[in-house]
Design an enzyme around this catalytic site. Structure first.
Site, PDB file in Angstrom:
ATOM      1  N   ARG A  51     -47.958 -24.381   5.675  1.00  0.00           N
ATOM      2  CA  ARG A  51     -48.019 -25.828   5.434  1.00  0.00           C
ATOM      3  C   ARG A  51     -47.044 -26.233   4.332  1.00  0.00           C
ATOM      4  O   ARG A  51     -46.344 -27.240   4.447  1.00  0.00           O
ATOM      5  CB  ARG A  51     -49.445 -26.284   5.073  1.00  0.00           C
ATOM      6  CG  ARG A  51     -49.531 -27.826   5.020  1.00  0.00           C
ATOM      7  CD  ARG A  51     -50.901 -28.362   4.624  1.00  0.00           C
ATOM      8  NE  ARG A  51     -50.990 -29.809   4.809  1.00  0.00           N
ATOM      9  CZ  ARG A  51     -50.618 -30.712   3.919  1.00  0.00           C
ATOM     10  NH1 ARG A  51     -50.103 -30.363   2.752  1.00  0.00           N
ATOM     11  NH2 ARG A  51     -50.746 -32.005   4.180  1.00  0.00           N
ATOM     12  N   CYS A  52     -46.979 -25.429   3.281  1.00  0.00           N
ATOM     13  CA  CYS A  52     -46.055 -25.745   2.177  1.00  0.00           C
ATOM     14  C   CYS A  52     -44.601 -25.750   2.650  1.00  0.00           C
ATOM     15  O   CYS A  52     -43.776 -26.484   2.130  1.00  0.00           O
ATOM     16  CB  CYS A  52     -46.167 -24.711   1.059  1.00  0.00           C
ATOM     17  SG  CYS A  52     -47.809 -24.423   0.441  1.00  0.00           S
ATOM     18  N   MET A  53     -44.293 -24.884   3.634  1.00  0.00           N
ATOM     19  CA  MET A  53     -42.887 -24.722   4.045  1.00  0.00           C
ATOM     20  C   MET A  53     -42.452 -25.752   5.086  1.00  0.00           C
ATOM     21  O   MET A  53     -41.373 -25.605   5.665  1.00  0.00           O
ATOM     22  CB  MET A  53     -42.679 -23.325   4.646  1.00  0.00           C
ATOM     23  CG  MET A  53     -42.799 -22.199   3.646  1.00  0.00           C
ATOM     24  SD  MET A  53     -42.205 -20.645   4.329  1.00  0.00           S
ATOM     25  CE  MET A  53     -43.354 -20.366   5.662  1.00  0.00           C
TER      26      MET A  53
ATOM     27  N   GLY B 108     -47.360 -21.192   1.736  1.00  0.00           N
ATOM     28  CA  GLY B 108     -47.481 -20.728   3.112  1.00  0.00           C
ATOM     29  C   GLY B 108     -46.901 -21.712   4.105  1.00  0.00           C
ATOM     30  O   GLY B 108     -46.121 -22.600   3.741  1.00  0.00           O
TER      31      GLY B 108
END
Ligand SMILES: NC(=O)NCCC[C@H](N)C(=O)O
Length: 411
Positions: free
Chosen positions: A400-402, A398
């Site tokens: 944060r990961c991106m 999501g």
């Protein structure tokens, strides 16, 4: 002058962030390659790009400077010059299985003929065998899988810039990642930090480099304050890597003196701590109820510097109390993904309902599809900026990961 990397919390106003716009790498594979490439589906690229542009625009509209990995990587190699570019290429080829030999030579010739940006994009996107006017012969190639379409696999997970490296204070960890599908990714960041004029000779500290066998990924590394980190003990981050980075941070001028190691289930849906737990305000966190055992308990170890160079570990299971103590808070709001409903929580966690990106205290970017969790965040007083998520979520990460924050304002 502003430091090129400065992150002392998960929630300070985001000033500069590193993204990777998804490109051919997210569609240059077949379903049978998906488990190995850590993907659950094949995104429709034009829509994935539109969604990603919407995400980047949302950040820009909120005053964030957006940098792109693919561009910085090419600029770094150009700034480094021929020798740096050559070493990068040799390392990338070696890590792709071609340290020497005729295939190495053919791939090197193919890639060297390109502009630096094209070369970077090509390596990221993957190299099919039919692109080269070359058929490998000889014993080594005879032992290889003849029908396999690729000389070099694509790197579809690159748009999850959070994981190959993590900003901590005025420095970063450049990570040795767990699975072969992602291990080459951190080589781009290593070169950016060493050679890109924005970072080189600017005092950026590398707390832990990628030349290790023990593994750590940025999705597990949460900067809770200017002296406290939380790190997931997860499918992707091992206890020995946490101990190693703890030694480095505690024995340097990092400012970090406490690490809360949190053990989460070791599975694909919850591969990193930030898929189940994120900080969104000074005293508010999202948490997936599925990681909490009876009575809301979970294994945590608070790590500090002990005597004689040893680490001191304090094992506790009350996450809320552990966080309150470490952050000196009287109270703390742990907001359950999917409002605690087991079906909704499971569904929304799968699509990164807990994976919020805070761009200021109490202001978060989330996927629009997690409408139950988003509504709950609003009820808890947060400002929620929703972004599009039909295709991006297929990679299992999501907002944060991106995103890899490079600069945040101090709290
Ligand atoms: N920080 C994160 O949780 N990143 C998501 C990474 C998803 C990617 N497909 C992976 O399995 O590594």
């Amino acid at each position: 002058m502003t430091k090129p990397i400065h992150v002392t919390s998960e929630i300070g106003k985001l000033k500069t962030v590193l993204l990777k716009r998804p490109d051919v790498e997210v569609e240059n594979f077949t379903p049978d390659m998906m488990p190995r490439l850590l993907f659950d589906d094949i995104p429709y690229l034009p829509t994935a790009q539109k969604e990603h542009d919407y995400f980047a625009d949302t950040l820009r509209d909120n005053g964030v400077e957006v940098l792109y990995l693919e561009k910085l990587a090419a600029e770094a190699l150009d700034a480094g010059g021929d020798e740096v570019k050559n070493t990068f290429l040799e390392t990338m080829l070696a890590e792709s299985g071609y340290a020497a030999g005729v295939t190495h030579d053919a791939l090197k010739e193919y890639l060297s003929a390109m502009t630096t940006q094209d070369m970077v994009n090509k390596i990221m996107g993957g190299i099919r065998k039919n692109e080269l006017d070359f058929v490998p012969r000889g014993l080594v190639s005879a032992a290889e899988e003849e029908d396999y379409e690729f000389f070099m696999d694509p790197m579809p997970n690159l748009y999850f810039t959070r994981d190959p490296a993590a900003s901590i204070g005025d420095g970063l960890s450049i990570n040795h990642m767990t699975f072969p599908a992602r291990q080459r990714e951190s080589l781009f960041m290593e070169n950016i930090i060493k050679y890109h004029p924005r970072f080189a000779d600017q005092g950026v500290q590398v707390w832990r480099d990628r030349n290790h066998t023990t593994r750590i990924e940025g999705g597990d590394e949460l900067v809770l304050s200017d002296s406290v980190l939380a790190i997931g003990v997860s499918q992707r981050t091992s206890a020995d890597a946490i101990e190693d980075i703890a030694h480095n941070l505690f024995s340097s001028n990092s400012g970090y003196e406490k690490i809360i190691a949190i053990r989460i289930p070791h599975n694909h849906a919850m591969m990193h701590l930030d898929t189940v737990f994120t900080m969104i305000n000074k005293d508010q966190f999202t948490v997936h109820p599925g990681i909490l055992g009876e009575g809301g308990h979970i294994d945590t170890w608070t790590i500090t510097q002990g005597n004689d160079g040893e680490l001191s570990l304090d094992h506790r299971t009350d996450l809320k109390q552990v966080l309150k103590d470490a952050l000196h808070l009287d109270d703390l709001d742990l907001i359950p993904t999917g409002n605690g409903d087991p079906i909704i929580a499971g569904r929304e966690q799968w699509n990164d309902g807990s994976n919020t990106l805070a761009i200021a205290p109490g202001v978060v970017v989330t996927y629009n599809r997690n409408y139950v969790s988003n509504e709950l965040l609003r009820q808890h007083g947060l400002k929620v900026l929703e972004v599009l998520s039909s295709e991006l979520s297929r990679g299992r990460g999501g907002p944060r990961c991106m995103s890899m924050p490079l600069v945040r304002e101090d709290l």
